[in-house]
Structure formats: C-alpha cells, structure tokens
Design a protein around this motif. Structure first.
Motif, PDB file in Angstrom:
ATOM      1  N   ARG A  75       0.825  -1.210   0.000  1.00 37.84           N
ATOM      2  CA  ARG A  75       0.000   0.000   0.000  1.00 37.84           C
ATOM      3  C   ARG A  75       0.858   1.258   0.000  1.00 37.84           C
ATOM      4  O   ARG A  75       0.531   2.247  -0.667  1.00 37.84           O
ATOM      5  N   ILE A  76       1.961   1.220   0.729  1.00 40.53           N
ATOM      6  CA  ILE A  76       2.839   2.391   0.769  1.00 40.53           C
ATOM      7  C   ILE A  76       3.579   2.564  -0.552  1.00 40.53           C
ATOM      8  O   ILE A  76       3.738   3.680  -1.053  1.00 40.53           O
ATOM      9  N   ASP A  77       4.028   1.448  -1.136  1.00 41.18           N
ATOM     10  CA  ASP A  77       4.738   1.524  -2.411  1.00 41.18           C
ATOM     11  C   ASP A  77       3.882   2.149  -3.498  1.00 41.18           C
ATOM     12  O   ASP A  77       4.369   2.941  -4.312  1.00 41.18           O
ATOM     13  N   LEU A  78       2.609   1.790  -3.529  1.00 43.33           N
ATOM     14  CA  LEU A  78       1.737   2.303  -4.583  1.00 43.33           C
ATOM     15  C   LEU A  78       1.140   3.649  -4.226  1.00 43.33           C
ATOM     16  O   LEU A  78       1.011   4.515  -5.079  1.00 43.33           O
ATOM     17  N   GLY A  79       0.776   3.830  -2.978  1.00 44.14           N
ATOM     18  CA  GLY A  79       0.181   5.089  -2.553  1.00 44.14           C
ATOM     19  C   GLY A  79      -1.328   5.085  -2.605  1.00 44.14           C
ATOM     20  O   GLY A  79      -1.972   5.908  -1.962  1.00 44.14           O
ATOM     21  N   ALA A  80      -1.920   4.187  -3.380  1.00 42.87           N
ATOM     22  CA  ALA A  80      -3.367   4.108  -3.522  1.00 42.87           C
ATOM     23  C   ALA A  80      -3.718   2.672  -3.883  1.00 42.87           C
ATOM     24  O   ALA A  80      -2.862   1.910  -4.343  1.00 42.87           O
TER      25      ALA A  80
END
Length: 989
Positions: A534-539
C-alpha cells in the motif's frame, strides 16, 4: 541370526515401524529444503523479472548515423549509411533491432510551399523494428511488408486525415527531397508497456505540448533508403528470467564487443535487477539452510524417545539374554539389526515423500517454478540425517547391552543422575542465549541464524519445562489425593512418576514453540508485505499514463472526476534540486492510501502544501494589450509577453518597442483563443555600458476586457532572485507595477505574477533544498511540515499545481500517474481516456503484494510453515509412542479397581494425564515461541531491498493463533484417543 532378527522385527513390528517413519521424517526434513531451493529460486527470479521496470530488463546499443556524402561541396548528393549486420545474441535475451529517423508529416495540400516559406507539419518518426507486426494490432488493412509501405497508428491517421491507400508525405530535411509512402494499414500498439518495446518512448509524445505522432512502421529497407540528416540504429536486448544470474552478468561485455567503436553507446540498468535477484537468492539460501535442521533435530529427539522407551519396555528381555550368557557380540548384532534395518528402510521413503511434497507445493504455490528433480546435494543431506538417526538409535539402546544384569532385571528403572540432566539444560540454555544475543544485538542480517534461535530456545524451554512440570505434578498429586480428588490426583501421579510423560512434555513444548514462532513470523511478514504494498503504490489502484504535461494531467483527471471522489493526479518533480512526489492535494485525503505512521494525517498534509488556491492570471482571446509607462527608454527597448496555452507550446510574443510616455502595446496570440496563462512580462534592453530603465505596467486587457491582474497589489507580482543578472527594483502602488534599474550590470527585467505562495511549501522528512528551478529563476522552498515516511516511497510531498505554476515552464510530467480508490467506477477510467490521457498500465496493491510474497525472503519464511507442520506430525508420533505403554497402564488401573476405584475415575485420570502433556506443551511452548520472536524479530529479513519505510508490526494479528490452535486440536485428539482406548479394557476388570 537372520531368523532371530526376523522374529524380533515381527514381534516388535510397531517399534520397527515407528523407527522407520522417524528416520523417514529425518531424511525428508534434511532433503526438502534443498529440493525446494532451486524451484523457489527460479520462481523468485520469474517474479522479480516480471515486476521489474523495462529499464532494468533491457540492454541497449545505439548509435547515430549520417548519410554518406562523397563530396562535401554538394551535401544534397548523399547516399544511405552503412548499417550493422546480424544482431548480438545472448542466452536468455530477446534481441530486437531498430532503425528510425525523425521528420515532419506534411499535408499534401500545402505542397508546393510558397517561395521562402518553411514546411510545417506534425512531428513524426519513420521506424523499423524487427518483428514489429507481431506486436501491433492492425485495425484496418495489413502490416507493411514492402518497400515504401507504412502502417500508421489510428490516432495519427485521425489527426492527419489518413486512410488505407493514402499517400503520406514525410519531410526529413530541406536539403533532401520529400518522401512519399503508401498507407497499407492502421494499427494500435498491442501493449505499449510490453518488454518488446524495451521502454522506448515510441508512443509517449502524443500528449506533449508540441505533439509527436506515433511512429510510421515500415521495412528496414524503406528507412535505410530514406535520406535524412540523422538516423538512429539500435539493438535492444530484453532479458527473460532464464538470463539470470549467469548470462545477464556477461551480456554487457558481449554487446560491448559487438558494438565496438566510438559511435556506439551501450546502456543498461540490468545490474540493479541482478543485484535484487542475487540478494533474494542469498536470503532464500540462508533461510532454507537451517529450515530443515529444527525438524531433523526434533526427529532425532523423538527417535531417541521412541527407542529408549521401547528398550525400557523390554528391559527384562535384555536382562534374561545377559543372564543366560548370550555373547555380547550377538546381543550387539541383534540391537544393530533392530536399529539399522528400519532406519535404512525409512531413508528412501523419506526422500521420496519429501520430493512428492515439494513437487506439490512448488506446483501449487510457486509461479514459474521448474519441475522438482532429485539432486546429489539433497541426497547427501538425507544420508547425513539418516546417519544421525542411526547413531541416535544405537545410543538409545546402549544401556540394553552394557548395563549389569541386576539393573536390567529391576522392576523399577534407576533414576537418572541429576547432574547429567542439569548439564544438558545448562548447555542448551547457553547456546540459546548466545544465539539470541547474536541476532538481537547485531544490527544486520544474521545469515539465517535468526531462524535457528527458536529451536534452541524451544529445546531449553522443553528441558526445563519438563523438569518443572514433574516437580509441580508431584506436589499436585499429593495435595489432590489428600483432598479426595481422585481423577486429578491419579493424573498428576501418572504425570510425575513416569519419565516418558515428561519427555513427551519436552517434545510438546518444542512443537508448540516452533509452530507459534512460524505462525507469528508468517502473519507478521504477510501484514508487513501488505502494508508495504500500500505504501509503495500510494493508492489501491495506480494507473500509469503516457507522457503528458503537468497541467494536462491535472486537467484531465479533474475533468474525469469533477467531484474529486475517486481519482488523483500525481507525478515526480525532478527539477534539479527538488526530488519530490507532486500530488493534487485537493484529493489527497480522499484517494491516497495514507498510513498513520507517516506522521500527520493526509488532510493536514494537504492543507500544509496547499494553504490557499492558486491564482494564475488567465488571458482569453486572440490578442492581449499591455498599458505601460516608460521613462526615456533607450532605443530598441522591447516589451515581450510569455503565455502558456492550455495545449501546445509556450508562446513568447513581442508586444512592441517601448516609447517614452504611456502607451498601449498589443500582441496577437491566436494560440490563446481557448485560454492561456500569463507567464512573464519582460523588458528587453539593448546591450549598453550603463543601464537606466524605468517602466510601469498599469493595465492588462484581453479580448474580453480588462484583466484583474492585481497590478496595485504588492503581493501579486515579483521579480527574479538568484539570477546571474542583476535584479531590478520593484515598486507596486496605486499607479501599477514599476520596474526600475540603474547601473552597469545588465538587469533581469522580468515581471512575474505570483500565483502560488512564495516560498513554495513542501512537507518532507529530509532536508529540502532551498530553491526550485524555474523558467523565471530559482523559486524559494520552505518546509511546512515533517513526514516520517511518505506514499510511493516519497519523503517529500508538494502540490502538483503549485509546482507546475511556480516553474513557469509548462513541463512534461515525470512518471505521470493517476491514483484511484478501490471502488472507482469504470466510467471514471473511461473518462480519463476521453479527456486525452493514454493509460499504459495498471498496478494494484494485490499485485504488488504478490510480487513481495514471491521474493526469496518471503519464500524462505513460507517454507518454515512446512517445518512447523512436520513438527506437529512428530508430536503426534511422540504421543503414539507414549500410547505403546498401554499394557502397563491397564494393569495398574485394574489393580486400582480391585482396591475399589470406579471405572470412570480410572480411565478419566488417564485422559487428564494425556491432555496435561499437551496442555503443558501449549503453555510453555507458546511462551518460548513468543520469547524467540521477541528476541529475533528485528533480525528477520522481509524484503530483497533495503526498504527504509515503516517496519512490520512487532506482534501479529489474531490469525497467528490459527497455527497453534490447529496443532492443539490435532495433538489433543491423538492424546484423547490414546486415553479413551483404555476405557473398555479398564471397565472389563
């Protein structure tokens, strides 16, 4: 002798079967990690290569060529350049050749041009790429196969009004004749993000302010014979998973030798991908190196218990052998035969079972894994484990051969020396403490040692727990019997008096410690991978789009989702000193998957980086007029206006030469018919020794009337700072904005509207640089808040609209993306395309989690769940061995019934005693597992790279209890079944 051995094995076939199964467990536990490693390593490589960006999978050799001009005095007489021959080949790589040249797509109606006019048209490319037809979707006509045949993209054909059968005019240079080609087909790229295109931006220029059409694809001969000032010839090698690790490390040298010469340049980022794959292989190897060891040690421990328990049951038989004078060599031969034959029989069974299990696990859980095949290394490990099992079996039967006859014929075995037991406890505890300190005190990976610590702690807890359980049970037995609680008292007495019970307690503790640790590590790792994804993608969903301007990206996303409920535009800001993630902060709190560990919440961050709406000066219409008052301007002093249209290139127009006094200066700006943003008002002065400038701008008017430019507001206008030129004085009052300068230094006479706060606010966890480069000089930057971490790996966040407006350069967005909520309707995605964005790919949190779960570290942790399952099966085996003492317990219980004890309390006491073994293992084992987790949690490797984001949680979610609960149910059922089997025998009297 053979007949005697056969008779012994036939009489004690249950003991032989147990030894065979335990030896098989040891062999399988030793072989399984080595059988699993090649398949897991290949699966991890496939996952890593598939998820890697195109730049990390390609190796490119490229050169620029010019036509051959035999006579430099006649440059128009040119010949095609000489091209390279065969493409370079490297195992595991797809070799793709390319040749292209740039030019203008000219409207045939504009030919011939008027004398003195320069040809204009749409920027385009004529390209050849090997096997390109297989990677295009031809929507009309066919693919180009002949000389001077081309296929055009559907959108280029629509813009240039082309159809199948039309002639295209392509202009490469004024010195060479026009080129004409026949359109034989229309295409759309099947997958612009596919590895075949090697990350080249063939389809990325469509959204540029000065658009570049999609390539015309044709044959190599057609491109070669098209005269042009510059050709690009290239060989792209795109790696497949089988290129790693070997061929990928030599590919650069191979291509370098093929592309020898100063005109060639060789580029690659393969080393970054290779480094991750190598790190993942090392993590997998370290994690699996010790994965089977706890299970092998546990199998040996259970084997020791099984053999020694069997020896104790037939101690009288061994004493009679010795009493009758049977030679020790014969007794040893019998012992060896009974130990060696079952163990040897179990070896191939264990190896075969391990191979079948690993094959099934690999086929069902590993994507891209090869067929699991037996290997010499795994066989040698199995042999070593079996050799250890043989030694354990022989050691357990030592007393049956060397003990005196009187000792063997005793009805009650002698007690073990407490010093020996205490020494074992101390040694096991010292090893556990040393290993735990090593992995907890050293701030680096422990090379797999962190996965051995749980076994050492569990062994220590099992030994100490068994001793403690025996002492407590002895006291509890006396207290319960004195109070008349027969079931509890008899159970405690059974528990305390029988050494076999306490040994199974030690095994049960080890089982539950291993299961608890493995379940905890697995759940925490899964939770950490989910958080990181989730953090890697942001959304929840992230769309990658083809190159687009920052304003174009913002405009399209806001038009597709006008309420701001689902979509948000983002891009990277890479302008020299500032490296940040730019977001549409008006939607940050709604769309972004915000982690509380970042620090301030998303709404707070949005308010910090965008404290007020931007206020750009809008110009509408095909003309703009500036009223200015100049005081004795030098001759040839000019007024320029820079405008940024909604689409198309930046417009810089000359409004006129400044004259003394107040005048209006008008400029035609056809590009602003649909609206422009005012960028700069600039006064250009001729070069002089002394500069004296005094200009006041008092009004701006467009086609709709006066523009509210705030020329009397000091906060609305500024001049450059930090420029190599001198900064003029700026005074804003009721008369307007006055620029003045007197001196020998040349001034930077640009009057700039302030459309965003100055300095530009950013929220960052690092140390931001002082300025943002822009077309109007450096823009100051100020920290508005602090982030511990940020979405998409960003440590600095800035508002996308602010950053674009402050730069005044109408730049293309770097790494443009559209972030979407999980519940985004398809209509929003369709609207993005309708408003001009070209979607080239989509990533989701689930896909990113799958990639992380397929890396070496994750696969090693997953294998430890198999180890935990094997430990449970060995625990079942230990309980079954304990149940072999059924005749003794039946005799004791019948004797108690003769004393008046009821049948119910008799068999229920055995049930409680058996369940107490499992219960003690649960309590002590889970405590040991929790201690092991607490000591090693910081040393466990979760990811291939050195990720600096939030760490996984210290403790798992409730589903970590699923593993221990399952083990508890299985062992409790086995223990209860062993006790219940006594019921009928006890009730018969």
């Amino acid at each position: 002798m053979i007949a005697l051995v056969r008779a012994a094995l036939r009489a004690r076939w249950r003991s032989a079967l147990v030894m065979m199964l335990l030896a098989a467990a040891a062999a399988g536990a030793a072989a399984a990690p080595l059988l699993y490693e090649p398949a897991a390593r290949r699966a991890a490589t496939v996952t890593e290569v598939a998820a890697a960006p195109a730049a990390e999978r390609r190796l490119t050799a490229e050169r620029h060529l010019s036509p051959v001009v035999p006579d430099r005095t006649q440059p128009e007489r040119a010949f095609p350049p000489e091209l390279i021959g065969d493409l370079p080949t490297v195992a595991g790589f797809d070799s793709i050749g390319g040749l292209w040249t740039n030019g203008l797509i000219v409207d045939p109606a504009a030919l011939p041009p008027d004398p003195g006019e320069t040809l204009t048209g749409l920027n385009g490319t004529l390209a050849w790429r090997s096997e390109v037809c297989a990677h295009l979707t031809v929507t009309a006509g066919r693919c180009a196969t002949g000389y001077n045949e081309i296929v055009a993209s559907a959108r280029t054909a629509d813009r240039a009004a082309l159809a199948v059968g039309d002639t295209v005019v392509f202009h490469t240079s004024d010195r060479y004749p026009l080129n004409r080609y026949t359109v034989v087909g229309l295409y759309t790229p099947a997958d612009p993000a596919a590895g075949y295109w090697a990350g080249r931006p063939f389809f990325a220029g469509w959204q540029a302010r000065d658009p570049v059409a999609d390539p015309f694809f044709t044959t190599r001969e057609t491109v070669h014979r098209t005269l042009s000032a510059d050709y690009v010839e290239a060989a792209d090698l795109v790696a497949r998973p089988e290129a790693f690790p070997g061929p990928a490390r030599t590919a650069t040298d191979v291509v370098g030798r093929w592309a020898a010469g100063t005109e060639w340049s060789v580029r690659t980022d393969l080393h970054a991908l290779d480094a991750r794959i190598t790190a993942g292989d090392a993590q997998l190897r370290d994690g699996l190196a010790l994965a089977g060891l706890p299970l092998v040690l546990l199998a040996w421990l259970v084997l020791w218990f099984a053999v020694s328990f069997g020896v104790a049951l037939r101690r009288t038989e061994a004493g009679l052998f010795a009493l009758r004078g049977t030679p020790s060599s014969l007794r040893w031969a019998l012992v060896l035969a009974e130990a060696v034959l079952p163990v040897l029989a179990g070896t191939p069974l264990g190896y075969l079972a391990a191979w079948l299990l690993v094959s099934v696990v690999s086929a069902t859980t590993l994507d891209g894994a090869p067929t699991v095949t037996p290997a010499a290394g795994s066989m040698w490990y199995a042999v070593a484990a079996v050799a250890g099992a043989l030694l354990v079996g022989l050691a357990a039967q030592w007393r049956a051969v060397v003990a005196p006859v009187a000792v063997l014929l005793r009805a009650t075995p002698a007690r073990h020396r407490q010093v020996a037991v205490s020494t074992l406890d101390v040694v096991a505890g010292a090893l556990a403490a040393a290993a735990a300190y090593q992995v907890s005190a050293v701030d680096e990976p422990a090379g797999g040692l962190e996965l051995l610590v749980p076994m050492l702690i569990a062994l220590t807890a099992g030994l100490l727990g068994a001793r403690l359980a025996g002492l407590l049970a002895g006291r509890a037995a006396g207290r319960a019997l004195r109070r008349g609680r027969l079931v509890r008292g008899l159970a405690a007495a059974e528990f305390a008096r029988q050494p076999a019970q306490l040994r199974v307690v030690a095994i049960s503790v080890i089982v539950f410690a291993l299961v608890g640790f493995s379940a905890t590590a697995s759940v925490v790792a899964a939770e950490g991978r989910g958080d990181r994804a989730r953090i890697d993608l942001g959304a929840p969903r992230v769309l990658t789009v083809a190159d687009a301007g920052e304003q174009d990206l913002l405009r399209a996303v806001r038009a597709a989702d006008p309420e701001g409920r689902y979509a948000m535009a983002t891009a990277r800001i890479t302008r020299a000193e500032l490296d940040a993630l730019a977001v549409d902060s008006t939607r940050l709190a709604t769309v972004a998957d915000w982690d509380p560990r970042f620090g301030p919440d998303a709404a707070t961050v949005a308010s910090l980086i965008r404290p007020r709406p931007a206020t750009p000066l809008r110009i509408t219409g095909e003309s703009v007029t500036v009223r200015a008052t100049a005081v004795s301007p030098p001759p040839d002093t000019r007024l320029w206006i820079t405008l940024l249209p909604a689409t198309g290139p930046i417009v810089r127009v000359r409004a006129g030469d400044l004259r003394d006094g107040t005048h209006e200066y008008r400029a035609a700006v056809p590009a602003c018919a649909t609206g422009c943003r005012l960028g700069v008002l600039e006064v250009e002065t001729p070069f002089a020794v002394e500069y004296a400038v005094d200009v006041t701008v008092s009004a701006i008017t467009d086609a709709t009337g006066p523009v509210d430019a705030g020329l009397t507001d000091p906060a609305r206008w500024r001049v450059t700072s930090g420029s190599v030129l001198d900064s003029p004085d700026l005074a804003v009052d009721a008369r307007g904005a006055r620029l003045s300068h007197t001196g020998r230094g040349r001034p930077d006479l640009r009057l700039i509207p302030v459309v965003t706060p100055v300095p530009l606010p950013v929220v960052t966890g690092g140390e931001p640089d002082d300025v943002l480069p822009s077309a109007t000089g450096p823009v100051p930057i100020a920290r508005a808040g602090h982030l511990a971490a940020g979405p998409a790996g960003a440590i600095t966040l800035v508002d996308l609209e602010y950053a674009d407006l402050a730069a005044y350069d109408a730049a293309m967005a770097a790494e443009p993306q559209v972030w979407l909520r999980a519940d985004t309707p398809d209509s929003v995605v369709t609207a993005l395309t309708t408003h001009g964005l070209v979607i080239t790919g989509e990533r989701t949190v689930a896909e990113r989690t799958t990639v992380l779960a397929g890396q070496g570290a994750a696969l090693a942790l997953r294998f430890h769940l198999l180890t935990a399952a094997g430990a449970v099966l060995l625990g079942v085996g230990a309980l079954l061995v304990l149940g072999a003492d059924r005749p003794r317990r039946v005799r004791q219980l019948r004797a108690l019934r003769a004393q008046g004890l009821g049948a119910g309390p008799a068999w229920r006491s055995q049930l409680v005693a058996q369940l107490a073994v499992v219960g003690a293992g649960v309590v002590l084992g889970l405590a040991a597992g929790a201690l092991a987790w607490w000591m090693t949690r910081g040393a466990i490797t979760y990811y291939v790279d050195d990720w600096a984001g939030p760490a996984p949680p210290d403790w798992p979610r409730a589903e970590a209890l699923l593993g221990p609960v399952t083990a508890l149910v299985v062992l409790s059922l086995v223990a209860a079944g062993s006790a219940l089997s006594l019921r009928r025998a006890v009730e018969e009297r």
